[in-house]
Design a protein around this motif. Structure first.
Motif, short mmCIF file in Angstrom:
data_model
loop_
_atom_site.label_atom_id
_atom_site.label_comp_id
_atom_site.label_asym_id
_atom_site.label_seq_id
_atom_site.Cartn_x
_atom_site.Cartn_y
_atom_site.Cartn_z
N CYS A 130 0.85 -1.18 0.00
CA CYS A 130 0.00 0.00 0.00
C CYS A 130 0.89 1.24 0.00
CB CYS A 130 -0.90 -0.02 1.24
SG CYS A 130 -1.92 1.47 1.40
N TYR A 174 0.06 4.14 0.87
CA TYR A 174 -0.33 5.06 1.93
C TYR A 174 0.18 4.60 3.29
CZ TYR A 174 -3.40 6.91 -1.69
OH TYR A 174 -3.88 7.45 -2.85
N CYS A 175 -0.04 3.31 3.62
CA CYS A 175 0.33 2.83 4.96
C CYS A 175 1.47 1.80 4.96
CB CYS A 175 -0.88 2.23 5.67
SG CYS A 175 -1.45 0.66 4.99
N ALA A 182 -3.13 0.29 -3.16
CA ALA A 182 -3.58 0.67 -1.82
C ALA A 182 -4.32 -0.51 -1.19
CB ALA A 182 -4.51 1.88 -1.90
N CYS A 214 -7.23 1.74 3.34
CA CYS A 214 -6.80 3.08 2.92
C CYS A 214 -7.60 3.58 1.73
CB CYS A 214 -5.31 3.08 2.58
SG CYS A 214 -4.23 2.96 4.03
N LYS A 263 -9.61 7.02 1.99
CA LYS A 263 -9.33 8.14 1.09
C LYS A 263 -10.59 8.54 0.33
CE LYS A 263 -6.67 9.35 -2.96
NZ LYS A 263 -7.64 9.07 -4.00
N PRO A 290 -5.04 12.73 -2.01
CA PRO A 290 -4.27 12.39 -0.81
C PRO A 290 -4.08 13.58 0.14
CG PRO A 290 -3.24 11.43 -2.74
CD PRO A 290 -4.35 12.31 -3.23
N MET A 311 -3.43 11.93 3.68
CA MET A 311 -2.81 10.62 3.48
C MET A 311 -1.70 10.74 2.43
SD MET A 311 -6.25 8.28 3.32
CE MET A 311 -5.38 6.75 3.06
N LEU A 334 1.40 10.03 0.00
CA LEU A 334 1.92 8.85 -0.69
C LEU A 334 3.36 8.60 -0.25
CD1 LEU A 334 0.58 9.64 -4.25
CD2 LEU A 334 0.00 7.62 -2.91
#
Length: 165
Positions: A79, A81-82, A111, A115, A119, A124, A129, A131
């Motif tokens: 992912c 994002y996380c 993702a 997430c 989102k 983002p 959030m 990238l």
């Protein structure tokens, strides 16, 4: 046994071939050995891992298809994002399609479901959030193959011949 990276006369990666094909190119004088891994085919003839063609080969540019598999590979199966890496990864449009975002290398990232839902229909920045990397189009199709070998711990000597590694 092993794969061999074939470089053009200009030292740019051209192909990945078998060690047998590489040895044939060396014996015919069409290529020269650049790197080897310390193993020998027979006494005095090391097993090549990187060879360079003696004459430049012109290769037409090939467009890399924008597919789920290629996007997952580009983003390292995680992912953006996380950092989660698992089975339930989805594709997310950085700028949502409802806001004019299209299907392009620069606008789609992998993702996790959590997430992607969080989102939603926002950018983002709006969703707070960020990238982990800025999405961009890969250099070449060969780049995918080379990175697979290097990331698996194989052929570390290939790293210096590939841009962006």
């Amino acid at each position: 046994m092993s794969k061999v990276l074939v470089l053009n006369a200009s030292y740019e990666p051209l192909n990945i071939t078998t060690w047998r094909r590489a040895v044939v190119l060396l014996l015919k004088g069409k290529a020269e050995q650049v790197e080897h891994n310390g193993k020998y085919i027979y006494s005095g003839f090391p097993l090549p891992t990187v060879i360079r063609l003696r004459h430049y080969v012109r290769v037409p540019y090939k467009e890399i298809p924008l597919t789920r598999k290629n996007l997952l590979h580009r983003d390292g199966y995680s992912c953006q994002y996380c950092g989660y890496s698992g089975d339930s990864l989805t594709l997310d449009h950085v700028i949502p399609r409802s806001r004019g975002g299209g299907d392009s290398w620069e606008n789609i990232v992998t993702a996790c479901v959590r997430c992607n839902v969080k989102k939603g229909n926002r950018t983002p920045k709006e969703a707070s959030m960020p990238l982990s990397i800025v999405p961009q189009k890969p250099y070449s199709g060969l780049y995918f193959e080379v990175t697979k070998h290097v990331k698996n711990g194989l052929n570390q000597e290939w790293r210096k011949y590939v841009i962006g590694m």
